[in-house]
Design an enzyme around this catalytic site. Structure first.
Site, PDB file in Angstrom:
ATOM      1  N   THR A 171       0.725  -1.137   0.001  1.00 24.97           N
ATOM      2  CA  THR A 171       0.039  -0.009  -0.142  1.00 24.97           C
ATOM      3  C   THR A 171       0.731   1.294   0.174  1.00 24.97           C
ATOM      4  O   THR A 171       0.570   2.163  -0.686  1.00 24.97           O
ATOM      5  CB  THR A 171      -0.899  -0.110   1.132  1.00 24.97           C
ATOM      6  OG1 THR A 171      -1.442  -1.372   1.408  1.00 24.97           O
ATOM      7  CG2 THR A 171      -2.073   0.935   1.089  1.00 24.97           C
TER       8      THR A 171
ATOM      9  N   SER B 286       5.992   4.072   8.579  1.00 23.04           N
ATOM     10  CA  SER B 286       5.134   4.957   9.041  1.00 23.04           C
ATOM     11  C   SER B 286       4.519   4.626  10.387  1.00 23.04           C
ATOM     12  O   SER B 286       5.603   4.842  11.326  1.00 23.04           O
ATOM     13  CB  SER B 286       3.690   4.548   8.166  1.00 23.04           C
ATOM     14  OG  SER B 286       2.656   5.242   8.435  1.00 23.04           O
ATOM     15  N   HIS B 287       3.157   4.198  10.730  1.00 29.41           N
ATOM     16  CA  HIS B 287       2.969   3.800  12.132  1.00 29.41           C
ATOM     17  C   HIS B 287       3.427   2.707  12.765  1.00 29.41           C
ATOM     18  O   HIS B 287       2.792   2.159  13.624  1.00 29.41           O
ATOM     19  CB  HIS B 287       1.253   3.859  12.022  1.00 29.41           C
ATOM     20  CG  HIS B 287       0.782   2.891  11.126  1.00 29.41           C
ATOM     21  ND1 HIS B 287       0.972   3.395   9.648  1.00 29.41           N
ATOM     22  CD2 HIS B 287       0.203   1.421  11.073  1.00 29.41           C
ATOM     23  CE1 HIS B 287       0.435   2.072   9.116  1.00 29.41           C
ATOM     24  NE2 HIS B 287       0.153   1.301   9.742  1.00 29.41           N
TER      25      HIS B 287
ATOM     26  N   LYS C 287      10.016   4.055   0.240  1.00 28.82           N
ATOM     27  CA  LYS C 287       9.023   4.146  -0.871  1.00 28.82           C
ATOM     28  C   LYS C 287       9.497   5.258  -1.766  1.00 28.82           C
ATOM     29  O   LYS C 287      10.399   6.227  -1.049  1.00 28.82           O
ATOM     30  CB  LYS C 287       7.636   4.387  -0.509  1.00 28.82           C
ATOM     31  CG  LYS C 287       7.527   5.734   0.120  1.00 28.82           C
ATOM     32  CD  LYS C 287       5.969   5.790   0.446  1.00 28.82           C
ATOM     33  CE  LYS C 287       5.480   7.250   1.324  1.00 28.82           C
ATOM     34  NZ  LYS C 287       4.153   7.559   1.194  1.00 28.82           N
TER      35      LYS C 287
ATOM     36  N   ASP D 208       2.215  11.645   8.809  1.00 30.44           N
ATOM     37  CA  ASP D 208       1.231  11.594   7.873  1.00 30.44           C
ATOM     38  C   ASP D 208      -0.340  11.622   8.631  1.00 30.44           C
ATOM     39  O   ASP D 208      -1.127  12.017   7.869  1.00 30.44           O
ATOM     40  CB  ASP D 208       1.427  10.989   6.951  1.00 30.44           C
ATOM     41  CG  ASP D 208       1.601   9.529   6.700  1.00 30.44           C
ATOM     42  OD1 ASP D 208       1.417   9.146   7.974  1.00 30.44           O
ATOM     43  OD2 ASP D 208       1.888   8.609   5.642  1.00 30.44           O
ATOM     44  N   ARG D 209      -0.209  10.908   9.764  1.00 30.01           N
ATOM     45  CA  ARG D 209      -1.527  10.541  10.415  1.00 30.01           C
ATOM     46  C   ARG D 209      -1.981  11.474  11.518  1.00 30.01           C
ATOM     47  O   ARG D 209      -0.730  12.375  11.996  1.00 30.01           O
ATOM     48  CB  ARG D 209      -1.509   9.258  10.943  1.00 30.01           C
ATOM     49  CG  ARG D 209      -1.388   8.090   9.924  1.00 30.01           C
ATOM     50  CD  ARG D 209      -1.646   6.869  10.658  1.00 30.01           C
ATOM     51  NE  ARG D 209      -1.314   5.825   9.670  1.00 30.01           N
ATOM     52  CZ  ARG D 209      -1.915   4.703   9.673  1.00 30.01           C
ATOM     53  NH1 ARG D 209      -2.664   4.254  10.659  1.00 30.01           N
ATOM     54  NH2 ARG D 209      -1.918   3.719   8.676  1.00 30.01           N
TER      55      ARG D 209
ATOM     56  N   THR E 214      -8.379   1.863  -0.846  1.00 27.59           N
ATOM     57  CA  THR E 214      -7.666   2.456   0.420  1.00 27.59           C
ATOM     58  C   THR E 214      -6.071   2.811  -0.084  1.00 27.59           C
ATOM     59  O   THR E 214      -5.341   2.116  -0.874  1.00 27.59           O
ATOM     60  CB  THR E 214      -7.451   1.291   1.366  1.00 27.59           C
ATOM     61  OG1 THR E 214      -8.625   1.069   1.873  1.00 27.59           O
ATOM     62  CG2 THR E 214      -6.402   1.400   2.528  1.00 27.59           C
TER      63      THR E 214
ATOM     64  N   GLU F 175      -8.988   9.337   4.928  1.00 24.50           N
ATOM     65  CA  GLU F 175      -8.966   7.920   5.204  1.00 24.50           C
ATOM     66  C   GLU F 175      -9.468   7.709   6.717  1.00 24.50           C
ATOM     67  O   GLU F 175      -8.985   8.394   7.499  1.00 24.50           O
ATOM     68  CB  GLU F 175      -7.828   7.061   4.940  1.00 24.50           C
ATOM     69  CG  GLU F 175      -7.474   7.547   3.436  1.00 24.50           C
ATOM     70  CD  GLU F 175      -6.223   6.218   3.175  1.00 24.50           C
ATOM     71  OE1 GLU F 175      -6.535   4.936   2.975  1.00 24.50           O
ATOM     72  OE2 GLU F 175      -5.269   6.622   3.581  1.00 24.50           O
ATOM     73  N   GLU F 176     -10.174   6.771   6.815  1.00 25.98           N
ATOM     74  CA  GLU F 176     -10.524   6.450   8.156  1.00 25.98           C
ATOM     75  C   GLU F 176      -9.352   6.056   9.074  1.00 25.98           C
ATOM     76  O   GLU F 176      -9.575   5.927  10.303  1.00 25.98           O
ATOM     77  CB  GLU F 176     -11.672   5.282   8.118  1.00 25.98           C
ATOM     78  CG  GLU F 176     -11.268   3.878   7.378  1.00 25.98           C
ATOM     79  CD  GLU F 176     -10.012   3.199   8.015  1.00 25.98           C
ATOM     80  OE1 GLU F 176      -9.804   3.020   8.997  1.00 25.98           O
ATOM     81  OE2 GLU F 176      -9.014   2.768   7.030  1.00 25.98           O
TER      82      GLU F 176
ATOM     83  N   LYS G 239      -0.898  12.528   3.142  1.00 25.90           N
ATOM     84  CA  LYS G 239      -1.662  12.947   4.169  1.00 25.90           C
ATOM     85  C   LYS G 239      -0.850  13.705   5.236  1.00 25.90           C
ATOM     86  O   LYS G 239       0.597  13.617   5.040  1.00 25.90           O
ATOM     87  CB  LYS G 239      -2.593  11.871   4.813  1.00 25.90           C
ATOM     88  CG  LYS G 239      -1.758  10.773   5.257  1.00 25.90           C
ATOM     89  CD  LYS G 239      -2.653   9.521   5.646  1.00 25.90           C
ATOM     90  CE  LYS G 239      -1.619   8.331   6.179  1.00 25.90           C
ATOM     91  NZ  LYS G 239      -1.307   7.388   5.199  1.00 25.90           N
TER      92      LYS G 239
HETATM   93  C1  VG1 Z   1      -3.211   1.193   6.146  1.00 24.19           C
HETATM   94  C2  VG1 Z   1      -4.522   2.075   6.329  1.00 24.19           C
HETATM   95  C3  VG1 Z   1      -4.440   2.949   4.931  1.00 24.19           C
HETATM   96  C4  VG1 Z   1      -3.146   3.522   4.898  1.00 24.19           C
HETATM   97  C5  VG1 Z   1      -2.055   2.994   5.145  1.00 24.19           C
HETATM   98  C6  VG1 Z   1      -0.863   3.981   4.778  1.00 24.19           C
HETATM   99  O1  VG1 Z   1      -3.021   0.262   5.117  1.00 24.19           O
HETATM  100  O2  VG1 Z   1      -5.705   1.112   6.571  1.00 24.19           O
HETATM  101  O3  VG1 Z   1      -5.867   3.681   4.886  1.00 24.19           O
HETATM  102  O4  VG1 Z   1      -3.420   4.434   3.640  1.00 24.19           O
HETATM  103  O5  VG1 Z   1      -1.958   2.047   6.137  1.00 24.19           O
HETATM  104  O6  VG1 Z   1      -0.683   4.686   5.964  1.00 24.19           O
HETATM  105  P1  VG1 Z   1      -3.573  -1.099   5.093  1.00 24.19           P
HETATM  106  O7  VG1 Z   1      -3.218  -1.694   3.915  1.00 24.19           O
HETATM  107  O8  VG1 Z   1      -2.679  -1.741   6.279  1.00 24.19           O
HETATM  108  O9  VG1 Z   1      -4.968  -1.065   5.701  1.00 24.19           O
HETATM  109  V1  VG1 Z   1       0.719   5.223   6.773  1.00 24.19           V
HETATM  110  O10 VG1 Z   1       0.327   6.451   7.774  1.00 24.19           O
HETATM  111  O11 VG1 Z   1       1.740   4.054   6.150  1.00 24.19           O
HETATM  112  O12 VG1 Z   1       1.420   6.150   5.455  1.00 24.19           O
HETATM  113 CO    CO Z   2       2.164   7.221   8.346  1.00 23.04          CO
END
Ligand code: VG1
Ligand code: CO
Length: 541
Positions: free
Chosen positions: A18, A113-114, A126, A281-282, A344, A363-364, A376
């Protein structure tokens, strides 16, 4: 001090998901692994000869070492120039901004990310395009194809770059610019929001708590909230980026940002609480005793964005990911603007923004942003909320109450079932897909299935398609659930179950209670327990 060409063999499994390639850190530290992927990335985008790239990351373990490797490989592959955040730090939205405003050929962002950081946790990489947004599938596919055939990579062998000193230096023929990672971003925020009004509100007594979760937004939030807007020292907590995020799981949701939640639900809660994730970004927004779901946050911003100077002409349109609640759709309808639904992942919003169709996306999963960048943006969302509060004089609970009274309330929740064996998760999805056609008319308690499908997206700008983006089951009356597998995890599979129901009368229910019938129906239809043995989710947001 030469360019070396090092023989290597293709490595399996380097398929970007993703948001780029995410793996355990030790995988990236394996011999030739990062190098292979970076060479495939450079080749996949058509080479980097003569190009300018932005490079930086969220400061997690291996960020600095990986940055040196990328710089050495960019130099050996003929790049003209790399713009690097001091100490290799750049939040994802700040990197997006630099890629755009410095008219570069793209950038390499290092982050998972998270996901937690550390030598035994996650790392990621990326590529972002010249528009500042994540590479589309056509490019990540080309990168993936290249990983399968790669036989050698090129790397500059010489002294590493001093990443800590601002200024210009060279690596072989390539110029390296070490810049302040925060400055340009602060200027961008000043151009969008009414800083004097926010400062006035803070001076008038609004207490803010920003939890940076020991990740990248610490320096950004401190510079903006404390140094520029006059919030007292200590407003930003966990404000120093650490390689292991201090052991925190830098995912701004009620489960992982529990310290902030405890404070905001306590007797002496500040007037405004917020948090951001590993790469910035979140965002999570919380008022005193008032958690704002990300889908609601998007809707409130859509309804009020015109109060911020950067958006005073109104929004061109809005977009949300398919599993995100329809709360924003109702606002768009009232405003008479278009509302797009996408799969997504932020990369799908880029085309809509570049084409001038939308200026606000969300996004949620705690992601909100606008066309000021192509990612984001956590700090942006925080400032947008503060601007709306300053312009209306209303608190978070008041804004939410007013919003629901006007538009109704889309009760919403996401249930995550983590670390499921991949074969079991795949079997669950395959069985569910197999029975979609026969679901219409099925009765589950008080709910009757109206229709069910596997979401496929046709990009209205470039005509590309993306299939199998999540199974959705819609009940008569509009309640629905969505199921998909995560594309960002690094161990096993994560099943995400998204639940939603609209209420126009009862506005103060507890969301899980409001969603009880949908939850029961979802379990009965999907057979989560039969497939996985799980009866309850690991994380509820
Ligand atoms: C998750 C979230 C998605 C978001 C992605 C990247 O992906 O559900 O909405 O865009 O993380 O967020 P997944 O495929 O695990 O559901 V982050 O803050 O990486 O950039
Ligand atoms: Co992030």
């Amino acid at each position: 001090m030469t360019i070396a060409t090092i023989a290597t063999a293709p490595i399996d499994g380097q398929k970007p998901g993703t948001s780029g390639l995410r793996k355990k850190c030790r995988v990236f530290m394996g011999e030739h692994y990062l190098e292979n992927f970076v060479q495939a990335m450079f080749d996949g985008i058509g080479g980097v000869a003569g190009k300018t790239l932005v490079v930086g990351g969220d400061g997690r373990y291996h960020n600095d070492v990986a940055t040196q490797t990328i710089l050495a490989m960019a130099a050996a592959n003929g790049a003209a120039r790399c713009i690097v955040g001091q100490n290799a730090l750049l939040s994802t939205p700040a990197a997006s901004n630099l890629i755009r405003t410095m008219k570069t050929d793209g950038g390499v962002i290092l982050s998972a990310s998270h996901n937690p950081g550390g030598i035994d946790e996650d790392f990621g990489i990326k590529f972002n395009m010249p528009n500042g947004g994540p590479a589309p599938e056509s490019v990540t596919d080309a990168i993936f194809e290249r990983t399968k055939t790669l036989e050698a990579y090129h790397i500059w062998q010489g002294d590493p770059v001093d990443l800590s000193t601002l200024g210009v230096s060279t690596l072989g023929e390539m110029q390296v610019n070490i810049i302040d990672p925060v400055e340009a971003y602060v200027d961008l925020m000043k151009s969008l929001f009414d800083f004097p009004a926010i400062a006035e509100m803070i001076k008038g007594g609004l207490r803010i708590r920003f939890d940076a979760m020991c990740a990248i937004t610490g320096p950004y939030a401190t510079r903006i909230l404390e140094d520029t807007l006059g919030a007292p020292a200590g407003t930003v907590v966990h404000g120093t980026p650490l390689p292991d995020f201090g052991g925190m799981h830098p995912d701004p949701n009620p489960t992982w940002a529990h310290e902030l939640m405890d404070e905001m639900m306590g007797a002496d809660a500040p007037g405004f609480g917020c948090a951001s994730d590993g790469d910035g970004d979140r965002n999570m927004i919380v008022g005193p005793n008032c958690y704002v779901s990300p889908s609601d946050s998007l809707a409130v911003i859509a309804a009020n964005a015109h109060l911020a100077p950067g958006y005073s002409d109104g929004l061109k349109g809005v977009a949300r990911s398919m599993p995100t609640s329809a709360a924003v759709d109702r606002v768009a309808e009232a405003l008479g603007i278009d509302c797009y639904e996408t799969p997504t992942g932020w990369k799908f919003f880029g085309n809509l923004m570049d084409d001038g169709r939308v200026s606000l996306c969300g996004e949620e999963s705690f992601g909100t942003g606008s066309d000021h960048v192509r990612e984001k943006d956590g700090v942006w969302a925080v400032l947008m909320w503060l601007n709306i509060m300053a312009a209306t004089g209303k608190s978070v609970p008041e804004l939410m109450g007013d919003h629901w009274a006007r538009f109704g309330r889309n009760y919403y929740s996401r249930h995550d079932f983590e670390a499921i064996a991949t074969d079991k998760a795949d079997a669950l999805m395959a069985e569910l897909r197999g029975k979609l056609a026969g679901l219409s008319g099925r009765v589950e308690g008080p709910l009757t299935v109206a229709h069910a499908d596997d979401y496929a997206y046709l990009d209205p700008v470039d005509g590309s398609t993306s299939a199998q983006q999540g199974v959705r089951v819609v009940f008569e009356g509009g309640a629905r659930f969505v199921v998909r597998l995560s594309g960002t995890g690094t161990s096993g599979a994560t099943l995400r179950l998204y639940l939603e129901t609209l209420e126009t009368g009862k506005l103060d229910l507890e969301p899980q209670a409001a969603l009880r019938n949908v939850i029961t129906a979802a379990h009965a239809i999907i057979g989560i327990e039969a497939h996985t043995g799980r009866t309850a989710p690991d994380v509820i947001t």
